[in-house]
Write a protein that holds these residues in place. Structure first.
Motif, PDB file in Angstrom:
ATOM      1  N   PHE A  29     -29.430 -19.792  -4.058  1.00  0.00           N
ATOM      2  CA  PHE A  29     -30.546 -20.003  -3.125  1.00  0.00           C
ATOM      3  C   PHE A  29     -30.656 -18.775  -2.245  1.00  0.00           C
ATOM      4  CE2 PHE A  29     -26.683 -21.693  -1.213  1.00  0.00           C
ATOM      5  CZ  PHE A  29     -26.680 -21.088   0.031  1.00  0.00           C
ATOM      6  N   TYR A  81     -31.004 -17.333   1.500  1.00  0.00           N
ATOM      7  CA  TYR A  81     -30.655 -17.754   2.863  1.00  0.00           C
ATOM      8  C   TYR A  81     -31.496 -16.972   3.856  1.00  0.00           C
ATOM      9  CZ  TYR A  81     -28.065 -17.908   7.255  1.00  0.00           C
ATOM     10  OH  TYR A  81     -27.722 -18.040   8.566  1.00  0.00           O
ATOM     11  N   THR A  82     -32.180 -17.692   4.721  1.00  0.00           N
ATOM     12  CA  THR A  82     -33.031 -17.047   5.708  1.00  0.00           C
ATOM     13  C   THR A  82     -32.734 -17.601   7.082  1.00  0.00           C
ATOM     14  OG1 THR A  82     -34.757 -16.850   4.043  1.00  0.00           O
ATOM     15  CG2 THR A  82     -35.431 -16.542   6.306  1.00  0.00           C
ATOM     16  N   ARG A  83     -32.492 -16.739   8.006  1.00  0.00           N
ATOM     17  CA  ARG A  83     -32.289 -17.200   9.378  1.00  0.00           C
ATOM     18  C   ARG A  83     -33.650 -17.293  10.042  1.00  0.00           C
ATOM     19  NH1 ARG A  83     -27.703 -15.408  12.481  1.00  0.00           N
ATOM     20  NH2 ARG A  83     -26.645 -16.498  10.808  1.00  0.00           N
ATOM     21  N   LEU A 130     -24.667 -29.178   2.647  1.00  0.00           N
ATOM     22  CA  LEU A 130     -23.830 -28.364   1.751  1.00  0.00           C
ATOM     23  C   LEU A 130     -23.010 -29.252   0.815  1.00  0.00           C
ATOM     24  CD1 LEU A 130     -22.735 -25.573   4.243  1.00  0.00           C
ATOM     25  CD2 LEU A 130     -24.359 -25.357   2.348  1.00  0.00           C
ATOM     26  N   LYS A 171     -23.333 -28.878  -3.206  1.00  0.00           N
ATOM     27  CA  LYS A 171     -22.205 -28.674  -4.129  1.00  0.00           C
ATOM     28  C   LYS A 171     -22.265 -29.667  -5.281  1.00  0.00           C
ATOM     29  CE  LYS A 171     -19.060 -26.929  -0.616  1.00  0.00           C
ATOM     30  NZ  LYS A 171     -17.685 -26.877  -0.130  1.00  0.00           N
ATOM     31  N   ASP A 180     -31.992 -21.378   8.124  1.00  0.00           N
ATOM     32  CA  ASP A 180     -30.961 -21.653   9.131  1.00  0.00           C
ATOM     33  C   ASP A 180     -31.626 -21.786  10.495  1.00  0.00           C
ATOM     34  OD1 ASP A 180     -28.864 -21.663  10.897  1.00  0.00           O
ATOM     35  OD2 ASP A 180     -27.811 -19.946  10.003  1.00  0.00           O
ATOM     36  N   ARG A 229     -29.798 -20.928  15.400  1.00  0.00           N
ATOM     37  CA  ARG A 229     -29.882 -20.068  16.583  1.00  0.00           C
ATOM     38  C   ARG A 229     -31.275 -20.055  17.191  1.00  0.00           C
ATOM     39  NH1 ARG A 229     -25.424 -15.705  14.409  1.00  0.00           N
ATOM     40  NH2 ARG A 229     -23.693 -17.144  14.615  1.00  0.00           N
ATOM     41  N   GLN A 280     -13.356 -32.786  13.484  1.00  0.00           N
ATOM     42  CA  GLN A 280     -13.816 -31.536  12.866  1.00  0.00           C
ATOM     43  C   GLN A 280     -15.291 -31.627  12.456  1.00  0.00           C
ATOM     44  OE1 GLN A 280     -10.772 -32.993  12.216  1.00  0.00           O
ATOM     45  NE2 GLN A 280      -9.553 -31.684  10.881  1.00  0.00           N
ATOM     46  N   GLY A 282     -32.590 -13.175   6.851  1.00  0.00           N
ATOM     47  CA  GLY A 282     -31.503 -13.499   7.770  1.00  0.00           C
ATOM     48  C   GLY A 282     -30.921 -12.271   8.440  1.00  0.00           C
ATOM     49  N   ARG A 290     -29.454 -11.082  12.708  1.00  0.00           N
ATOM     50  CA  ARG A 290     -28.011 -11.289  12.819  1.00  0.00           C
ATOM     51  C   ARG A 290     -27.478 -10.792  14.154  1.00  0.00           C
ATOM     52  NH1 ARG A 290     -25.652 -13.524   8.966  1.00  0.00           N
ATOM     53  NH2 ARG A 290     -26.210 -13.333   6.786  1.00  0.00           N
ATOM     54  N   LEU A 291     -26.408 -11.433  14.603  1.00  0.00           N
ATOM     55  CA  LEU A 291     -25.745 -11.000  15.825  1.00  0.00           C
ATOM     56  C   LEU A 291     -24.807  -9.834  15.533  1.00  0.00           C
ATOM     57  CD1 LEU A 291     -24.737 -14.438  17.375  1.00  0.00           C
ATOM     58  CD2 LEU A 291     -26.636 -12.972  18.029  1.00  0.00           C
ATOM     59  N   PRO A 351     -24.915 -15.833  -0.400  1.00  0.00           N
ATOM     60  CA  PRO A 351     -24.938 -16.834   0.672  1.00  0.00           C
ATOM     61  C   PRO A 351     -24.203 -18.120   0.310  1.00  0.00           C
ATOM     62  CG  PRO A 351     -27.088 -16.694  -0.377  1.00  0.00           C
ATOM     63  CD  PRO A 351     -26.257 -15.573  -0.941  1.00  0.00           C
ATOM     64  N   SER A 411     -18.610 -20.288   0.823  1.00  0.00           N
ATOM     65  CA  SER A 411     -18.232 -21.087   1.992  1.00  0.00           C
ATOM     66  C   SER A 411     -17.275 -20.272   2.850  1.00  0.00           C
ATOM     67  CB  SER A 411     -17.544 -22.383   1.547  1.00  0.00           C
ATOM     68  OG  SER A 411     -16.296 -22.084   0.939  1.00  0.00           O
ATOM     69  N   ILE A 438     -13.149 -26.925  12.841  1.00  0.00           N
ATOM     70  CA  ILE A 438     -14.164 -27.393  11.887  1.00  0.00           C
ATOM     71  C   ILE A 438     -13.567 -27.358  10.471  1.00  0.00           C
ATOM     72  CG2 ILE A 438     -16.080 -26.520  13.297  1.00  0.00           C
ATOM     73  CD1 ILE A 438     -16.450 -24.360  11.043  1.00  0.00           C
ATOM     74  N   LEU A 467     -17.279 -26.854   4.546  1.00  0.00           N
ATOM     75  CA  LEU A 467     -18.660 -27.343   4.678  1.00  0.00           C
ATOM     76  C   LEU A 467     -19.507 -26.423   5.551  1.00  0.00           C
ATOM     77  CD1 LEU A 467     -18.545 -31.258   4.829  1.00  0.00           C
ATOM     78  CD2 LEU A 467     -19.055 -29.751   2.909  1.00  0.00           C
ATOM     79  N   THR A 468     -19.196 -25.139   5.522  1.00  0.00           N
ATOM     80  CA  THR A 468     -20.034 -24.198   6.248  1.00  0.00           C
ATOM     81  C   THR A 468     -20.071 -22.890   5.464  1.00  0.00           C
ATOM     82  OG1 THR A 468     -20.478 -23.263   8.434  1.00  0.00           O
ATOM     83  CG2 THR A 468     -18.168 -23.307   7.734  1.00  0.00           C
ATOM     84  N   LEU A 469     -21.180 -22.152   5.586  1.00  0.00           N
ATOM     85  CA  LEU A 469     -21.346 -20.924   4.820  1.00  0.00           C
ATOM     86  C   LEU A 469     -20.843 -19.733   5.630  1.00  0.00           C
ATOM     87  CD1 LEU A 469     -24.989 -21.607   3.573  1.00  0.00           C
ATOM     88  CD2 LEU A 469     -22.863 -21.923   2.268  1.00  0.00           C
ATOM     89  N   THR A 491     -21.911 -16.844   5.593  1.00  0.00           N
ATOM     90  CA  THR A 491     -23.053 -16.051   6.062  1.00  0.00           C
ATOM     91  C   THR A 491     -23.628 -16.568   7.389  1.00  0.00           C
ATOM     92  OG1 THR A 491     -25.046 -14.962   5.250  1.00  0.00           O
ATOM     93  CG2 THR A 491     -24.893 -17.330   4.866  1.00  0.00           C
ATOM     94  N   MET A 492     -23.308 -17.824   7.733  1.00  0.00           N
ATOM     95  CA  MET A 492     -23.813 -18.385   8.992  1.00  0.00           C
ATOM     96  C   MET A 492     -22.920 -18.011  10.175  1.00  0.00           C
ATOM     97  SD  MET A 492     -24.884 -22.114   7.470  1.00  0.00           S
ATOM     98  CE  MET A 492     -25.745 -22.807   8.867  1.00  0.00           C
ATOM     99  N   HIS A 493     -21.835 -17.256   9.923  1.00  0.00           N
ATOM    100  CA  HIS A 493     -20.852 -17.015  10.982  1.00  0.00           C
ATOM    101  C   HIS A 493     -20.792 -15.575  11.469  1.00  0.00           C
ATOM    102  CE1 HIS A 493     -19.343 -21.065  11.251  1.00  0.00           C
ATOM    103  NE2 HIS A 493     -19.501 -21.142   9.943  1.00  0.00           N
ATOM    104  N   ASP A 494     -21.894 -14.848  11.332  1.00  0.00           N
ATOM    105  CA  ASP A 494     -21.906 -13.492  11.868  1.00  0.00           C
ATOM    106  C   ASP A 494     -21.623 -13.537  13.373  1.00  0.00           C
ATOM    107  OD1 ASP A 494     -24.574 -14.799  11.457  1.00  0.00           O
ATOM    108  OD2 ASP A 494     -25.181 -13.287  12.925  1.00  0.00           O
ATOM    109  N   ASP A 505     -19.017 -14.549  14.815  1.00  0.00           N
ATOM    110  CA  ASP A 505     -18.071 -15.589  15.234  1.00  0.00           C
ATOM    111  C   ASP A 505     -16.626 -15.106  15.122  1.00  0.00           C
ATOM    112  OD1 ASP A 505     -20.003 -17.396  15.891  1.00  0.00           O
ATOM    113  OD2 ASP A 505     -19.846 -18.586  14.048  1.00  0.00           O
TER     114      ASP A 505
END
Ligand SMILES: Cc1cc2nc3c(=O)[nH]c(=O)nc-3n(C[C@H](O)[C@H](O)[C@H](O)COP(=O)(O)OP(=O)(O)OC[C@H]3O[C@@H](n4cnc5c(N)ncnc54)[C@H](O)[C@@H]3O)c2cc1C
Ligand code: SF4
Ligand code: FES
Ligand code: FES
Lengths: 327, 178
Positions: free
Chosen positions: A4, A6-8, A34, A38, A49, A52, A101, B5, B9-10, B27, B30, B65, B69-71, B73-76, B78
């Motif tokens: 896929f 991914y776009t923020r 997610l 899977k 996304d 933010r 968690q 994305g 990014r940060l 992306p 995980s 966490i 269950l998280t990507l 790529t979503m953690h720039d 962090d």
């Protein structure tokens, strides 16, 4: 997981634009989406996304209520000082769900939109009208322990699995939604749909609509209880749950806001149940009458027949406890 | 126009145990696979890959966490802490030492997740967060074994070392209080 893009999403408007497309889903905490990607139950070509964008604050409203940002986490919501003191049924419902968690990552918007835990829905080798319209419903004559006893259809008997929304339904909260056609507010009680002939439609969100917040009305006080009955005492979905806001005045019920989880494709709110209690003195006979009204049209599917007596007993227990606490 | 994305990014990196690493291109990766397969930190374990076991628990900006269950790529931008970042064999953290002292494991597969989880749990208790096992939502949290069991319910142990895990945590919590 299928590939896929991914776009923020840089803005709310852009998030709406993106998700208005056929093949794009918003991603918040990702703890449900997610998981399903899977399993290839969800196969979006693009994820937008929305983490933010803001909408993560919990703030007072002008009329004394509270606005919960759609992107605030379940944990932030459950531990917020005002939620704990003014809306304890909501803190309790969130804390009874999932694990620390998961709640730390799960957002309020994502929690409302979480999909059913029906075993056939999450297993792509099985028939399921919700996942694949017209393929049949595996659960109706199959494994149906978690399944619904109210509001079912011959197409689907799945339950909405969440806890938070059951408390929100009892509290009479409102969902704030933003989309390309503008903004709208919808009561939580009207947000989720019954399966009918379109079990793949789970809530009233249109393509391109993003939940921005949940608004709680000014606090009503009362005795607030969330009772969740499950197969183990933690980290399990509800078989039956009851959210109750109860008040007694001069020994008679003066408030009885009740909503139920684990019974239907949506948090179940039947106004007749609370109404039959109002002005009455608590008694076993009265609690039975409330259960009779609630379960008038209940129907089991074999494995979940037990939910009918279990719901009756859980309601009884909650009303007895509330009566004691209020006295 | 669709902004990619990257443009919002940060940072181009994720910081893990104090070191910055580039974000993976795919992306689909995980956070868990990123830690284990991309940067070779295999302390964090994959049990179920579906949020059902807690073996993959890490701290992101101090919050526990499930990394499955998280990507990534979503953690720039962090800050991630894994079991490797909590202590070393020479200088273990208080919880790492207590798990050894109390035999808080058998095969050890769930242990990194248990210790990361317990590390965050003690902070949550210090912050006064209630749990499903708490009698009141607002009072001071009384650290009973019931509270520990509820708060640690997101970490399964197939070897059933639960009694010793609880003892190890109680030990450290008691030390914190004194
Ligand atoms: C092992 C396990 C046990 C669990 N147990 C429980 C339990 O006991 N009780 C319970 O209530 N829950 C339970 N959950 C579910 C959990 O609460 C949800 O996964 C979580 O709340 C989803 O939130 P999210 O932000 O991660 O959503 P995501 O996974 O990011 O999104 C879920 C869906 O919502 C959509 N979405 C997200 N945010 C928005 C928005 N703002 N506007 C429009 N659409 C949006 C997404 O497009 C997606 O379709 C459990 C989950 C797991 C994995
Ligand atoms: S109950 Fe609904 S979700 Fe489950 S198999 Fe039947 S159609 Fe699918
Ligand atoms: S591997 Fe993440 S919870 Fe099991
Ligand atoms: S020690 Fe073996 S799984 Fe926990």
């Amino acid at each position: 997981m299928r590939p896929f893009q991914y776009t923020r999403a840089p803005s709310l408007a852009e998030a709406s634009n993106l998700t208005a497309g056929e093949n794009t889903l918003a991603i918040a905490g990702g703890t449900n989406l997610l998981d399903l990607m899977k399993l290839q139950v969800e196969t979006p070509g693009q994820l937008a996304d929305i983490n933010r964008l803001g909408y993560a604050d919990i703030e007072d409203t002008d009329d004394g209520g509270l606005r919960l940002g759609a992107l605030a986490t379940n944990t932030e919501t459950a531990v917020h000082p005002r939620v704990r003191s003014d809306y304890p049924v909501l803190s309790r419902a969130i804390l009874a769900g999932a694990t620390q968690q998961l709640r730390n990552k799960a957002t309020n918007g994502g929690n409302l939109c979480q999909r059913t835990r029906c075993f056939y829905f999450t297993n792509i080798d099985q028939p399921c009208n919700k996942r694949e319209p017209g393929s049949g419903c595996g659960a109706i004559d199959g494994i149906a322990k978690l399944h619904a006893i109210l509001g079912t259809s011959d197409q689907c008997i799945a339950t909405y699995p969440g806890d938070m929304a059951v408390a929100l339904s009892a509290l009479g909260a409102t969902v704030e939604i933003s989309g390309d056609k503008g903004e709208r507010s919808v009561p939580v009680r009207d947000f989720h749909c019954l399966p009918g002939d379109t079990p793949w439609i789970e809530n009233i969100l249109e393509r391109g609509e993003i939940i921005t917040g949940i608004v709680l009305p000014a606090p009503v006080g009362g005795t607030q209880i969330y009772r969740k009955v499950r197969e183990r005492s933690s980290y399990a979905f509800a078989l039956v749950s009851v959210a109750a806001i109860i008040e007694l005045t001069d020994g008679k019920f003066s408030r009885a806001d009740l909503a139920f989880g684990g019974l239907a494709h949506k948090p179940w709110h039947d106004p007749r149940v609370g109404e039959c209690l109002l002005g009455q003195v608590p008694s076993d006979a009265l609690f039975d009458k409330a259960a009779d009204i609630l379960l008038e049209d209940a129907r089991g599917f074999g494995e979940n027949d037990f939910k009918i007596p279990l719901t009756r007993r859980t309601l009884h227990a909650v009303l007895s406890q509330a009566t004691e606490d209020a006295a | 126009m669709v902004l990619q994305g990257q443009e919002v990014r940060l940072a181009d990196t994720i910081t893990v145990n104090g070191t910055a690493y580039p974000i993976p291109d795919d992306p689909r990766v995980s956070l868990l696979d990123f830690l284990r397969q991309h940067i070779g930190l295999t302390g964090t374990k994959k049990g179920c890959d579906h949020g059902q076991c807690g073996a993959c628990t890490v701290l992101v900006n101090g919050v526990r966490i499930n990394s499955c269950l998280t990507l990534a790529t979503m953690h720039d931008g962090d800050d991630v802490t894994t079991i490797e970042g909590l202590g070393t064999p020479e200088e273990p953290s208080a919880l790492q030492r207590a798990f050894v002292e109390h035999d808080g494991y058998q095969c050890g597969y769930c242990t990194p997740g248990q210790i990361c989880s317990a590390t965050a749990m003690l902070e949550e208790i210090a912050a006064g967060w209630p749990s499903d096992a708490s009698e009141t939502l607002n009072g001071k949290v009384r650290l009973s074994s019931e509270e520990i069991r509820e708060r640690m319910s997101g970490n399964l142990c197939r070897c059933g070392a639960y009694a010793n895990i609880v003892a190890a945590i109680e030990d450290v919590a008691a030390g914190d209080r004194s």
